[in-house]
Design a protein around this motif. Structure first.
Motif, PDB file in Angstrom:
ATOM      1  N   GLN A  55       0.827  -1.205   0.000  1.00 23.92           N
ATOM      2  CA  GLN A  55       0.000   0.000   0.000  1.00 23.92           C
ATOM      3  C   GLN A  55       0.869   1.266   0.000  1.00 23.92           C
ATOM      4  O   GLN A  55       0.614   2.199  -0.754  1.00 23.92           O
ATOM      5  N   ALA A  56       1.903   1.291   0.826  1.00 23.71           N
ATOM      6  CA  ALA A  56       2.798   2.451   0.884  1.00 23.71           C
ATOM      7  C   ALA A  56       3.519   2.636  -0.444  1.00 23.71           C
ATOM      8  O   ALA A  56       3.663   3.767  -0.933  1.00 23.71           O
ATOM      9  N   ALA A  57       3.967   1.532  -1.033  1.00 26.50           N
ATOM     10  CA  ALA A  57       4.647   1.610  -2.328  1.00 26.50           C
ATOM     11  C   ALA A  57       3.714   2.173  -3.397  1.00 26.50           C
ATOM     12  O   ALA A  57       4.099   3.055  -4.169  1.00 26.50           O
ATOM     13  N   ARG A  58       2.489   1.692  -3.416  1.00 21.80           N
ATOM     14  CA  ARG A  58       1.505   2.154  -4.392  1.00 21.80           C
ATOM     15  C   ARG A  58       1.245   3.651  -4.236  1.00 21.80           C
ATOM     16  O   ARG A  58       1.158   4.383  -5.215  1.00 21.80           O
ATOM     17  N   GLN A  59       1.133   4.117  -2.986  1.00 22.55           N
ATOM     18  CA  GLN A  59       0.880   5.539  -2.741  1.00 22.55           C
ATOM     19  C   GLN A  59       2.020   6.407  -3.258  1.00 22.55           C
ATOM     20  O   GLN A  59       1.810   7.545  -3.643  1.00 22.55           O
ATOM     21  N   LEU A  60       3.233   5.863  -3.238  1.00 17.69           N
ATOM     22  CA  LEU A  60       4.397   6.615  -3.727  1.00 17.69           C
ATOM     23  C   LEU A  60       4.675   6.362  -5.204  1.00 17.69           C
ATOM     24  O   LEU A  60       5.624   6.900  -5.760  1.00 17.69           O
ATOM     25  N   GLY A  61       3.864   5.511  -5.827  1.00 21.42           N
ATOM     26  CA  GLY A  61       4.064   5.196  -7.233  1.00 21.42           C
ATOM     27  C   GLY A  61       5.280   4.314  -7.480  1.00 21.42           C
ATOM     28  O   GLY A  61       5.884   4.363  -8.550  1.00 21.42           O
ATOM     29  N   LEU A  62       5.638   3.489  -6.483  1.00 21.85           N
ATOM     30  CA  LEU A  62       6.799   2.613  -6.597  1.00 21.85           C
ATOM     31  C   LEU A  62       6.361   1.159  -6.601  1.00 21.85           C
ATOM     32  O   LEU A  62       5.289   0.815  -6.095  1.00 21.85           O
ATOM     33  N   SER A  63       7.213   0.304  -7.125  1.00 20.62           N
ATOM     34  CA  SER A  63       6.988  -1.132  -6.969  1.00 20.62           C
ATOM     35  C   SER A  63       7.360  -1.496  -5.536  1.00 20.62           C
ATOM     36  O   SER A  63       8.081  -0.756  -4.859  1.00 20.62           O
ATOM     37  N   THR A  64       6.900  -2.643  -5.075  1.00 21.26           N
ATOM     38  CA  THR A  64       7.273  -3.067  -3.728  1.00 21.26           C
ATOM     39  C   THR A  64       8.776  -3.292  -3.642  1.00 21.26           C
ATOM     40  O   THR A  64       9.389  -3.021  -2.617  1.00 21.26           O
ATOM     41  N   HIS A  65       9.380  -3.768  -4.730  1.00 22.03           N
ATOM     42  CA  HIS A  65      10.835  -3.969  -4.743  1.00 22.03           C
ATOM     43  C   HIS A  65      11.566  -2.639  -4.547  1.00 22.03           C
ATOM     44  O   HIS A  65      12.462  -2.534  -3.712  1.00 22.03           O
ATOM     45  N   ALA A  66      11.179  -1.637  -5.327  1.00 22.26           N
ATOM     46  CA  ALA A  66      11.837  -0.330  -5.228  1.00 22.26           C
ATOM     47  C   ALA A  66      11.616   0.283  -3.842  1.00 22.26           C
ATOM     48  O   ALA A  66      12.528   0.867  -3.253  1.00 22.26           O
ATOM     49  N   TYR A  67      10.398   0.147  -3.315  1.00 21.13           N
ATOM     50  CA  TYR A  67      10.080   0.710  -2.011  1.00 21.13           C
ATOM     51  C   TYR A  67      10.936   0.071  -0.912  1.00 21.13           C
ATOM     52  O   TYR A  67      11.520   0.775  -0.085  1.00 21.13           O
ATOM     53  N   LEU A  68      11.018  -1.262  -0.908  1.00 22.43           N
ATOM     54  CA  LEU A  68      11.815  -1.933   0.125  1.00 22.43           C
ATOM     55  C   LEU A  68      13.293  -1.583   0.013  1.00 22.43           C
ATOM     56  O   LEU A  68      13.963  -1.383   1.026  1.00 22.43           O
ATOM     57  N   GLN A  69      13.809  -1.495  -1.200  1.00 23.49           N
ATOM     58  CA  GLN A  69      15.215  -1.108  -1.361  1.00 23.49           C
ATOM     59  C   GLN A  69      15.445   0.299  -0.824  1.00 23.49           C
ATOM     60  O   GLN A  69      16.438   0.558  -0.135  1.00 23.49           O
ATOM     61  N   GLN A  70      14.523   1.202  -1.121  1.00 25.87           N
ATOM     62  CA  GLN A  70      14.646   2.591  -0.684  1.00 25.87           C
ATOM     63  C   GLN A  70      14.565   2.701   0.839  1.00 25.87           C
ATOM     64  O   GLN A  70      15.340   3.430   1.462  1.00 25.87           O
ATOM     65  N   GLN A  71      13.656   1.954   1.454  1.00 27.86           N
ATOM     66  CA  GLN A  71      13.427   2.075   2.888  1.00 27.86           C
ATOM     67  C   GLN A  71      14.420   1.295   3.744  1.00 27.86           C
ATOM     68  O   GLN A  71      14.689   1.674   4.876  1.00 27.86           O
ATOM     69  N   THR A  72      14.966   0.200   3.209  1.00 26.20           N
ATOM     70  CA  THR A  72      15.828  -0.656   4.023  1.00 26.20           C
ATOM     71  C   THR A  72      17.295  -0.596   3.633  1.00 26.20           C
ATOM     72  O   THR A  72      18.156  -0.949   4.439  1.00 26.20           O
TER      73      THR A  72
END
Length: 91
Positions: A55-72
Motif C-alpha cells: 500500500q505504501a509503495a503504491r501511494q508513492l508510485g513505486l513497486s514493492t521492490h523499489a520501495y523496500l530497497q529505498q526504505q531498508t
C-alpha cells in the motif's frame, strides 16, 4: 537516509532477527556464497506487513521492490534481497 539508518540499527537491536546469512563456503560474503532473502522473508524479519508495504509503495508510485530497497537499503538481485555492502561478482 532513514532506510540506511534503519538497516544499520536493526541488526544491532535485534541480532536474532538478522543472523548471518547462510554461507556456502568460507569465502567472503558475495552473491555467489550467500543466499539472499525473498521479499516476504525480508518483510517478516523487519516485522513489516506485506500489505502495508504494498500500500505504501503504491501511494508513492513505486513497486514493492523499489520501495523496500529505498526504505531498508537492502539490495535486490535475481529476486533476492542482500544486505547493503554485499559485493556481487559477475557471473
Amino acid at each position: 537516509m532513514t532506510g540506511v539508518v534503519l538497516n544499520q540499527l536493526l541488526p544491532m537491536i535485534y541480532p536474532d532477527l538478522f543472523p548471518q546469512l547462510s554461507c556456502k563456503s568460507d569465502e567472503p560474503a558475495n552473491l555467489m556464497s550467500i543466499e539472499g532473502l525473498r521479499q516476504r522473508e525480508l518483510c517478516d524479519r523487519l516485522g513489516l506487513s506485506y500489505k502495508v508495504v504494498a500500500q505504501a509503495a503504491r501511494q508513492l508510485g513505486l513497486s514493492t521492490h523499489a520501495y523496500l530497497q529505498q526504505q531498508t537499503g537492502w539490495i535486490l538481485r535475481d529476486e533476492r534481497y542482500y544486505p547493503p555492502g554485499t559485493q556481487f561478482q559477475d557471473r
